[in-house]
Design an enzyme around this catalytic site. Structure first.
Site, mmCIF file in Angstrom:
data_model
loop_
_atom_site.group_PDB
_atom_site.id
_atom_site.type_symbol
_atom_site.label_atom_id
_atom_site.label_comp_id
_atom_site.label_asym_id
_atom_site.label_seq_id
_atom_site.Cartn_x
_atom_site.Cartn_y
_atom_site.Cartn_z
ATOM 1 C CB SER A 127 -9.831 -7.184 -4.748
ATOM 2 O OG SER A 127 -9.181 -8.428 -5.257
ATOM 3 C CE1 TYR A 152 -5.886 -5.253 -0.533
ATOM 4 C CE2 TYR A 152 -6.165 -7.388 -1.628
ATOM 5 C CZ TYR A 152 -6.156 -6.225 -1.370
ATOM 6 O OH TYR A 152 -6.535 -5.455 -2.827
ATOM 7 C CE LYS A 156 -8.899 -3.571 -1.487
ATOM 8 N NZ LYS A 156 -8.868 -2.068 -1.673
#
Ligand code: NAD
Ligand code: UD1
Length: 343
Positions: A127, A152, A156
């Protein structure tokens, strides 16, 4: 003989569109999904579009033994596209261990299996969140990775590092991380799209639900940012373009065109749009006025993020073909279809 591709999270939003793109290119697909954020109906949607029903295994990737057993059953997997993860930023702050378990353990279990195989090819959903507020715009792949704003986002960053470290010692493993900017829109047929559960946190599903009368009005988070109209700027990319990029990246891996065995690409349109411009695009294609009001800034939001897509354009020979209006039109068509289903 056609190649067989494992798509984890293949019943989810981006995964389902990618399964369609893969099947349309003649790949055989097997999906793993635990239905934690999707529904079996999506299989029907995929089949209606492609006239081919992908294989489906309901399986929770957090269960290491099940992952191992899956790879024993499927001795011939030519590539893996790993979408399965939890993705709600706010929830990750509340429940970090759920996110570290679901996004990191699942990745490790799959890589452990691939490490044992010959010629594994792996694509990871990353992302633009890894860049945080970049110092320079547009953002190239060389922009530094900034300290993550949320568990979160951290999953990544850690996920990318795990893959890079593994590729260093397992030369048979070829991998690509794709850093998505803001995926929006749906398949033009409205057979598949995004299924937000509860109140949507992301802009476009909130816009379409508001227009459909399910929400009173959209809150525009902040109008005093240092941007031309005071609202934040993002790079909204049509999910159809994103899906196609996965196929192109996979073909690069399968054809052995990689220069290094781990590569990273930005996937965006290269164009930034403000929240007010996104609203205008929606109003234009839907012919509806959208009720909205300015509200406080949302914590953790970056001011502006849009991709430098030169690397994807030149190396992958991929370029986004749809614009924000196309994406809004398809998102609106999908929302209207959902309303009919719910009635
Ligand atoms: P999604 O929630 O629609 O799809 C993820 C799918 O994975 C769901 O169908 C879910 O049921 C499944 N899944 C989750 N945990 C699982 C597990 N343990 N075992 C098996 N299946 C499991 O999400 P999406 O928007 O399609 O995102 C796909 C990937 O792209 C994710 O890794 C996400 O972090 C990443 N990503 C998404 C965005 C975005 O804005 N949508 C942006 C950047 C990156
Ligand atoms: C979100 C995720 C990010 C992920 C990215 C890509 C958060 C905090 N971040 O980012 O980790 O990498 O998606 O998909 O969820 N907005 C409003 N009103 C709303 C909703 C959004 O004004 O009700 C604004 C936001 O302030 C932002 C823009 O719309 O400026 C886009 O928001 P959103 O769709 O949530 O995506 P991101 O914040 O870019």
């Amino acid at each position: 003989m056609s190649k067989k591709i494992l798509v984890t999270g293949g019943l989810g939003y981006i995964g389902s569109h990618t399964v369609v793109a893969l099947q349309e290119k003649g790949f055989e697909v097997v999906i793993i999904d635990n239905l934690s954020n999707s529904s079996l109906d999506v299989l029907g949607g995929i089949t209606r579009i492609t006239k081919v029903s992908p294989e489906f295994e309901k399986l929770d990737l957090r269960d290491k033994n099940s992952v191992k057993a899956f790879f024993e059953r499927y001795s011939k997997i030519d590539g893996v596209i790993h979408f399965a993860a939890s993705k709600a930023v706010g929830e990750s702050v509340q429940n970090p261990l759920l996110y570290y378990e679901n996004n990191i353990n699942t990745l490790i279990y799959i890589l452990q299996e691939l490490k044992e195989r010959e010629d594994s090819r792996f694509i990871f959903s990353s992302s633009c969140t890894v860049y945080g507020q970049a110092d320079e715009l547009p953002i190239t792949e060389n922009a530094p990775v900034k300290k993550a704003e949320s568990p979160y986002g951290n999953t990544k960053q850690i996920g990318e590092e795990i893959i890079a470290d593994t590729c260093k010692v397992v030369p048979r493993l070829k991998a690509i991380s794709l850093r998505y900017f803001n995926p929006i829109g749906a398949h033009p047929s409205a057979n598949i799209g995004e299924l937000p559960i509860g109140t949507p946190q992301n802009l476009v599903p909130f816009i379409t639900q508001t227009a459909a009368g399910k929400r009173e009005k959209l809150s525009v988070f902040g109008n005093d940012y240092p941007t031309p109209d005071g609202t934040c700027i993002r790079d909204y990319i049509h999910v159809m373009d994103l899906a196609r990029a996965h196929v192109v990246a996979l073909e690069r891996l399968l054809e052995g065109e990689q220069e290094e065995n781990y590569e990273v690409f930005n996937l965006g349109t290269g164009k930034g749009n403000s929240v007010l411009e996104a609203i205008k695009a929606f109003e234009k294609v839907s012919g509806q006025k959208l009720p909205y009001a300015f509200a406080d800034r949302r914590e953790g939001d970056v001011i502006s993020a849009y991709a430098d897509t030169t690397k994807a354009n030149e190396v992958l020979k991929w370029k986004a073909e749809y614009d924000i209006e196309d994406a809004m039109e398809s998102a609106w068509k999908w929302q209207q279809k959902l309303e009919v289903k719910e009635d």
